[in-house]
Design a protein around this motif. Structure first.
Motif, PDB file in Angstrom:
ATOM      1  N   MET A 136       0.844  -1.186   0.000  1.00 31.10           N
ATOM      2  CA  MET A 136       0.000   0.000   0.000  1.00 31.10           C
ATOM      3  C   MET A 136       0.888   1.249   0.000  1.00 31.10           C
ATOM      4  O   MET A 136       1.835   1.333   0.773  1.00 31.10           O
ATOM      5  N   ILE A 137       0.564   2.183  -0.857  1.00 31.72           N
ATOM      6  CA  ILE A 137       1.315   3.439  -0.907  1.00 31.72           C
ATOM      7  C   ILE A 137       0.421   4.557  -0.387  1.00 31.72           C
ATOM      8  O   ILE A 137      -0.657   4.811  -0.912  1.00 31.72           O
ATOM      9  N   ARG A 138       0.909   5.198   0.681  1.00 29.77           N
ATOM     10  CA  ARG A 138       0.188   6.315   1.306  1.00 29.77           C
ATOM     11  C   ARG A 138       0.911   7.603   0.945  1.00 29.77           C
ATOM     12  O   ARG A 138       2.133   7.703   1.058  1.00 29.77           O
ATOM     13  N   ALA A 139       0.145   8.586   0.516  1.00 28.64           N
ATOM     14  CA  ALA A 139       0.687   9.890   0.147  1.00 28.64           C
ATOM     15  C   ALA A 139       0.066  10.978   1.014  1.00 28.64           C
ATOM     16  O   ALA A 139      -1.018  10.792   1.573  1.00 28.64           O
ATOM     17  N   ARG A 161      -6.823  13.515  -8.520  1.00 29.86           N
ATOM     18  CA  ARG A 161      -5.847  12.782  -9.330  1.00 29.86           C
ATOM     19  C   ARG A 161      -4.922  11.963  -8.457  1.00 29.86           C
ATOM     20  O   ARG A 161      -4.580  10.822  -8.791  1.00 29.86           O
ATOM     21  N   ALA A 162      -4.515  12.516  -7.323  1.00 27.31           N
ATOM     22  CA  ALA A 162      -3.656  11.771  -6.396  1.00 27.31           C
ATOM     23  C   ALA A 162      -4.375  10.532  -5.874  1.00 27.31           C
ATOM     24  O   ALA A 162      -3.762   9.471  -5.726  1.00 27.31           O
ATOM     25  N   SER A 163      -5.687  10.649  -5.647  1.00 23.60           N
ATOM     26  CA  SER A 163      -6.437   9.494  -5.124  1.00 23.60           C
ATOM     27  C   SER A 163      -6.500   8.355  -6.135  1.00 23.60           C
ATOM     28  O   SER A 163      -6.680   7.200  -5.758  1.00 23.60           O
ATOM     29  N   SER A 164      -6.334   8.678  -7.420  1.00 22.11           N
ATOM     30  CA  SER A 164      -6.316   7.616  -8.430  1.00 22.11           C
ATOM     31  C   SER A 164      -4.917   7.012  -8.594  1.00 22.11           C
ATOM     32  O   SER A 164      -4.777   5.942  -9.185  1.00 22.11           O
ATOM     33  N   LEU A 165      -3.899   7.673  -8.072  1.00 27.46           N
ATOM     34  CA  LEU A 165      -2.523   7.190  -8.185  1.00 27.46           C
ATOM     35  C   LEU A 165      -2.037   6.417  -6.962  1.00 27.46           C
ATOM     36  O   LEU A 165      -1.145   5.575  -7.083  1.00 27.46           O
ATOM     37  N   PHE A 166      -2.596   6.735  -5.793  1.00 28.34           N
ATOM     38  CA  PHE A 166      -2.116   6.158  -4.542  1.00 28.34           C
ATOM     39  C   PHE A 166      -3.263   5.463  -3.806  1.00 28.34           C
ATOM     40  O   PHE A 166      -4.425   5.805  -3.988  1.00 28.34           O
ATOM     41  N   ASP A 167      -2.907   4.504  -2.970  1.00 28.91           N
ATOM     42  CA  ASP A 167      -3.913   3.748  -2.226  1.00 28.91           C
ATOM     43  C   ASP A 167      -4.639   4.620  -1.207  1.00 28.91           C
ATOM     44  O   ASP A 167      -5.832   4.460  -0.992  1.00 28.91           O
ATOM     45  N   GLU A 168      -3.892   5.510  -0.573  1.00 26.81           N
ATOM     46  CA  GLU A 168      -4.473   6.409   0.425  1.00 26.81           C
ATOM     47  C   GLU A 168      -3.813   7.772   0.289  1.00 26.81           C
ATOM     48  O   GLU A 168      -2.601   7.854   0.060  1.00 26.81           O
ATOM     49  N   THR A 219     -16.190  18.323   1.044  1.00 28.23           N
ATOM     50  CA  THR A 219     -15.939  18.363  -0.395  1.00 28.23           C
ATOM     51  C   THR A 219     -15.396  17.047  -0.925  1.00 28.23           C
ATOM     52  O   THR A 219     -15.773  16.600  -2.010  1.00 28.23           O
ATOM     53  N   LEU A 220     -14.516  16.412  -0.172  1.00 31.26           N
ATOM     54  CA  LEU A 220     -13.777  15.245  -0.661  1.00 31.26           C
ATOM     55  C   LEU A 220     -14.409  13.917  -0.274  1.00 31.26           C
ATOM     56  O   LEU A 220     -13.840  12.859  -0.555  1.00 31.26           O
ATOM     57  N   THR A 221     -15.574  13.956   0.334  1.00 31.70           N
ATOM     58  CA  THR A 221     -16.193  12.759   0.884  1.00 31.70           C
ATOM     59  C   THR A 221     -16.413  11.635  -0.129  1.00 31.70           C
ATOM     60  O   THR A 221     -16.367  10.465   0.237  1.00 31.70           O
ATOM     61  N   LEU A 222     -16.616  11.956  -1.378  1.00 26.42           N
ATOM     62  CA  LEU A 222     -16.890  10.923  -2.381  1.00 26.42           C
ATOM     63  C   LEU A 222     -15.629  10.332  -3.017  1.00 26.42           C
ATOM     64  O   LEU A 222     -15.721   9.364  -3.771  1.00 26.42           O
ATOM     65  N   LEU A 223     -14.474  10.894  -2.709  1.00 25.23           N
ATOM     66  CA  LEU A 223     -13.236  10.376  -3.287  1.00 25.23           C
ATOM     67  C   LEU A 223     -12.733   9.178  -2.488  1.00 25.23           C
ATOM     68  O   LEU A 223     -12.745   9.188  -1.254  1.00 25.23           O
ATOM     69  N   ARG A 224     -12.252   8.189  -3.198  1.00 28.32           N
ATOM     70  CA  ARG A 224     -11.749   6.957  -2.592  1.00 28.32           C
ATOM     71  C   ARG A 224     -10.418   7.210  -1.876  1.00 28.32           C
ATOM     72  O   ARG A 224      -9.517   7.852  -2.414  1.00 28.32           O
ATOM     73  N   GLY A 225     -10.286   6.677  -0.675  1.00 28.84           N
ATOM     74  CA  GLY A 225      -9.006   6.654   0.021  1.00 28.84           C
ATOM     75  C   GLY A 225      -8.514   7.974   0.574  1.00 28.84           C
ATOM     76  O   GLY A 225      -7.325   8.116   0.841  1.00 28.84           O
TER      77      GLY A 225
END
Length: 159
Positions: free
Chosen positions: A1-4, A23-30, A57-63
């Motif tokens: 898992m990669i956390r950013a 975009r970061a949420s699509s590149l990294f696991d968290e 604002t960010l509630t619907l983004l994964r991770g």
């Protein structure tokens, strides 16, 4: 898992920030959105309010998680949260010239790498400082900020 970690004062969070975080949420696991206090700036919104706007604002983004960064070094925040990557959005060469020395220092201090994401051309002109100024002079910022942020601006018109 990669956390950013995607750090910033986010005062206020604007659509350019949201685009980079998405975009970061699509590149990294968290992705931890680390909301900081910048002593060199006079904040419009308190830390808790900025965190609330980001979470809403960010509630619907994964991770995505939103956390206060505190007063310490970003590199130490990353180490304490097990993050190996810092994500920074760049609008221009000026941003790049400002961010590169910090990226090198963070890597030397803790081994944390910095990934730069070029801002979408729709957002290269946005800055929180500019948006605060426009709003304070009665200008319309509704095209540039998420609803959660616009709602706080309109409810705090006296500032």
């Amino acid at each position: 898992m990669i956390r950013a970690v995607c750090p910033g004062s986010f005062d206020p969070l604007h659509n350019g920030h949201v685009e980079v975080i998405a975009r970061a949420s699509s590149l990294f696991d968290e992705v931890i959105v680390a909301v900081s206090t910048n002593r060199s700036k006079k904040p419009r919104f308190g830390l808790e309010e900025r965190m609330d706007m980001a979470r809403e604002t960010l509630t619907l983004l994964r991770g995505i998680t939103v956390e206060p960064m505190g007063e310490g070094l970003l590199a130490e925040f990353c180490r304490s949260h097990g993050a190996g990557v810092i994500v920074k959005g760049l609008r221009s060469a000026t941003d790049y010239n400002y961010e590169v020395p910090m990226a090198a220092m963070n890597r030397q201090l803790t081994g944390v790498e910095t990934v730069f994401l070029a801002a979408d051309s729709h957002y290269t002109h946005l800055s929180s400082t500019l948006l605060k100024e426009i709003a304070s002079l009665g200008g319309d910022i509704s095209d540039y900020v998420p609803r959660a942020v616009l709602k706080r601006f309109t409810s705090n018109d006296g500032e």
